[in-house]
Design a protein around this motif. Structure first.
Motif, short mmCIF file in Angstrom:
data_model
loop_
_atom_site.label_atom_id
_atom_site.label_comp_id
_atom_site.label_asym_id
_atom_site.label_seq_id
_atom_site.Cartn_x
_atom_site.Cartn_y
_atom_site.Cartn_z
N SER A 100 0.84 -1.22 0.00
CA SER A 100 0.00 0.00 0.00
C SER A 100 0.87 1.26 0.00
CB SER A 100 -0.93 0.00 1.21
OG SER A 100 -0.15 -0.04 2.38
N ARG A 101 0.27 2.39 -0.43
CA ARG A 101 1.04 3.63 -0.57
C ARG A 101 0.42 4.81 0.18
NH1 ARG A 101 4.47 0.91 -2.49
NH2 ARG A 101 5.54 1.05 -4.48
N THR A 102 -0.70 4.59 0.87
CA THR A 102 -1.38 5.70 1.55
C THR A 102 -0.49 6.27 2.66
OG1 THR A 102 -3.42 4.53 1.17
CG2 THR A 102 -3.52 6.32 2.75
N LEU A 143 3.30 13.22 10.41
CA LEU A 143 2.96 12.54 9.17
C LEU A 143 3.72 11.21 9.15
CD1 LEU A 143 1.48 13.25 6.44
CD2 LEU A 143 3.74 13.79 5.56
N PHE A 144 3.08 10.16 8.70
CA PHE A 144 3.80 8.88 8.59
C PHE A 144 3.24 8.07 7.42
CE2 PHE A 144 0.58 6.05 10.38
CZ PHE A 144 -0.23 6.93 11.07
N GLY A 145 3.92 7.00 7.10
CA GLY A 145 3.49 6.19 5.95
C GLY A 145 3.88 6.86 4.64
N GLU A 146 4.83 7.82 4.75
CA GLU A 146 5.24 8.56 3.54
C GLU A 146 6.39 7.87 2.82
OE1 GLU A 146 6.36 8.90 6.40
OE2 GLU A 146 8.40 9.64 6.39
N MET A 147 7.08 6.93 3.53
CA MET A 147 8.32 6.39 2.94
C MET A 147 8.03 5.48 1.75
SD MET A 147 10.54 5.94 6.42
CE MET A 147 12.04 5.30 5.75
N ASN A 202 9.03 4.62 -3.29
CA ASN A 202 8.40 3.69 -4.23
C ASN A 202 8.81 2.24 -3.90
OD1 ASN A 202 6.65 3.18 -6.25
ND2 ASN A 202 8.14 3.44 -7.91
N GLU A 203 8.69 1.92 -2.62
CA GLU A 203 9.05 0.58 -2.16
C GLU A 203 7.95 0.03 -1.27
OE1 GLU A 203 12.77 0.69 -0.19
OE2 GLU A 203 13.91 1.04 -2.05
#
Ligand SMILES: Nc1ncnc2c1ncn2[C@@H]1O[C@@H]2COP(=O)(O)O[C@H]2[C@H]1O
Length: 426
Positions: A331-333, A363-367, A372-373
Motif C-alpha cells: 500500500s502507498r497511503t 505525518l507517517f506512511g510517507e516512505m 516507491n518501495e
C-alpha cells in the motif's frame, strides 16, 4: 474497523468560501497576475485600435455600396448608430478620415498584436493552471490564428443581432411597446456572448481541465463581475475627466484602465477556478505546517482552523491496538496523525524492534510512497487514534503546492532513514 468521527463545530460553506478566497488571492499574488493583466490590456489596446480602424473602413465601404438602396441605407444608418462609431471617434480611437489609416499597416499590426494578445492570455493561463505536460505544438501555433477570427465572428454576430433587433423596434415592425423587452434581450444576448467566451476559455485553455459544469459556474461569476465593472465604470469613470487630464490621449488611458480591470477579473476568476480544486490541499498544508509550529499566521490559523471538511473526506478513527501499516505491504497511503499515539516497529531476526513513537501532528506512511518501495515498518495504534488517510496523488499535489511542506517531509524522511540504518546496521 472505522467509527464515526465526533466532529468539532464547523463554519460550513462560509468557511470553505473563505478558504477558497484566501487560496485564490494568495496564488493570484504569487503568480503576479496583476502584471499579466497589465500586459494583456496593453496588447488588447494594440490590437483593438487597428481592428476598429478596419471595422469603420469596412462600414464606410458598405455604406457607399448601399447608397443607392433606401432600405440598405436605413440598415446601414442603424448599424452605424448601434456600433456607436461616433463614440469611438470621440474616444480618440478612430480618426474621422479613416480610409487612409486602415491600410496594410493597420492589418499587419492587427495580425501581429492579436497574436501577442493570445500569447499573453495563454501565458497567464499556463501560470494559473500549471501542468508538466507540454502544450501540443500544433495547437499552440494554430490556436492563436483560429481564436481571433472566431472571436471576431462572434462579435460580428452579436453586433448584427443587436442592430437587427433595434432596427425592427425603431421601424415599428414589432410595436414600440416591445422596445424595452428588446433592450433587455439585447443586454442578455451580449451577456450570453461574454459568458460563452469566458466558458470556452475556462474550460478549454487549462491543460488539466475542470469539469464543464464547474467551468460554466465560474464563467458565470466572471461575466457577472464584468457586468458590474461595466456599470461602475460608466457611473464613476468619465471620459471627459480623462480628456481634461490627458488631452487627446485621454481616450486611450480610459480604455486601457477598463481593459486592465477586465483582464484582472478574467484572471482572478481563472485563479479561483484553479483554487477550487486546491482549497483542500491548502488546508492540509496549513494543518501539517501548524503541526510543526511554523508557516501559519493568525489570519491563516483562523481561516484554516476549521478542519471538519478534511476529517469528513479523509478522516478515520481506529481503536487502540489496531495495525495501521504492516511492514512489507504494497500500500502507498500516507497518514496524518490528528489525535492519539502510535508505535513503529521493524521486524528483525531477533523479533520486532521498536523504532519510534508517533504523536499528534506527525505525518507517517510517507516512505513507501516517496521511495516507491514496500512498507518499511509496522505501525500500531497505541491509543485510539484519528488519522487523515492521504492517497499518493494528494501527497504529490501537496508536495508540488508547498515548498516548506516538501522540505519538512524530506527532513523527516532523512531522520527516519538514518534511524532505520542505525537499527539495522550492515
Ligand atoms: N524511526 C521512525 N520513527 C517514526 N516513524 C517511522 C520511523 N521509521 C519509519 N517510520 C514510519 O513508519 C512507516 C511505515 O510505512 P512507510 O514505509 O510507508 O513509512 C514509514 C514511516 O513513515
Amino acid at each position: 474497523m472505522f467509527r464515526n468521527l465526533a466532529l468539532p463545530p464547523t463554519r460550513g460553506t462560509l468557511g470553505w468560501l473563505l478558504q477558497l478566497a484566501y487560496t485564490t488571492l494568495r496564488l493570484f499574488g504569487q503568480n503576479g497576475l496583476q502584471n499579466h493583466a497589465a500586459a494583456t490590456a496593453f496588447y488588447f489596446l494594440l490590437s483593438a485600435t487597428p481592428l476598429l480602424l478596419l471595422l469603420s473602413y469596412a462600414l464606410q465601404l458598405l455604406g457607399s455600396i448601399a447608397a443607392d438602396s433606401v432600405p440598405a441605407t436605413i440598415l446601414m444608418a442603424a448599424l452605424y448608430d448601434q456600433m456607436q462609431l461616433e463614440n469611438l471617434a470621440a474616444l480618440g480611437f478612430i480618426a474621422r478620415q479613416t480610409q487612409l489609416a486602415a491600410s496594410g499597416v493597420g492589418l499587419l499590426t492587427l495580425v501581429l498584436s492579436s497574436r501577442w494578445l493570445v500569447n499573453a492570455v495563454q501565458g497567464a493561463f499556463g501560470i494559473i493552471f500549471p501542468s508538466p505536460s507540454k502544450r501540443n505544438l500544433v495547437v499552440s501555433w494554430v490556436l492563436p490564428l483560429i481564436i481571433l477570427p472566431v472571436l471576431f465572428l462572434l462579435m460580428g454576430i452579436a453586433a448584427l443581432a443587436q442592430v437587427t433587433l433595434s432596427f425592427l423596434a425603431q421601424n415599428n415592425f414589432i410595436g414600440t411597446g416591445n422596445a424595452q423587452v428588446l433592450q433587455a434581450l439585447n443586454s442578455l444576448f451580449a451577456f450570453a456572448m461574454v459568458w460563452t467566451l469566458l466558458f470556452a476559455a475556462y474550460w478549454r485553455l487549462p491543460r488539466r481541465r475542470a469539469s464543464a459544469r464547474v467551468a460554466a459556474a465560474f464563467a458565470l461569476g466572471a461575466s457577472m463581475s464584468l457586468g458590474l465593472l461595466l456599470m461602475l465604470f460608466s457611473t464613476f469613470f468619465k471620459l471627459e475627466n480623462y480628456n481634461s487630464l490627458y488631452g487627446a490621449l485621454g481616450g486611450v488611458v480610459f480604455v486601457l484602465i477598463g481593459a486592465y480591470f477586465s483582464f484582472l477579473l478574467l484572471y482572478l476568476w481563472a485563479q479561483a477556478l484553479y483554487s477550487y480544486g486546491k482549497a483542500d490541499i491548502t488546508a492540509l498544508e496549513k494543518l501539517f505546517l501548524a503541526g510543526s509550529g511554523k508557516g501559519t499566521g493568525k489570519v491563516e490559523a483562523y481561516i484554516f482552523g476549521d478542519i471538519q471538511r478534511l476529517l469528513e473526506i479523509y478522516g478515520q478513527v481506529l481503536p487502540a491496538g489496531h495495525t495501521l501499516i504492516e511492514e512489507g505491504d504494497d500500500s502507498r497511503t500516507a497518514y496524518f496523525l490528528h489525535a492519539g499515539r502510535a508505535r513503529v516497529y521493524k521486524n528483525t531476526p531477533d523479533g520486532p524492534r521498536h523504532l519510534g513513537e508517533l504523536n499528534e501532528g506527525q505525518l507517517f506512511g510517507e516512505m513507501a510512497y516517496l521511495l516507491n518501495e514496500k512498507r518499511t515498518a509496522t505501525v500500531v495504534a497505541e491509543t485510539e487514534i484519528t488519522v487523515l488517510a492521504l492517497p499518493p496523488q494528494i501527497m504529490e499535489e501537496l508536495m508540488r503546492h508547498s515548498a516548506p511542506l516538501s522540505r519538512r517531509i524530506i527532513d523527516t524522511l532523512c531522520q527516519r532513514l538514518e534511524r532505520m540504518n542505525l537499527a539495522n546496521p550492515g
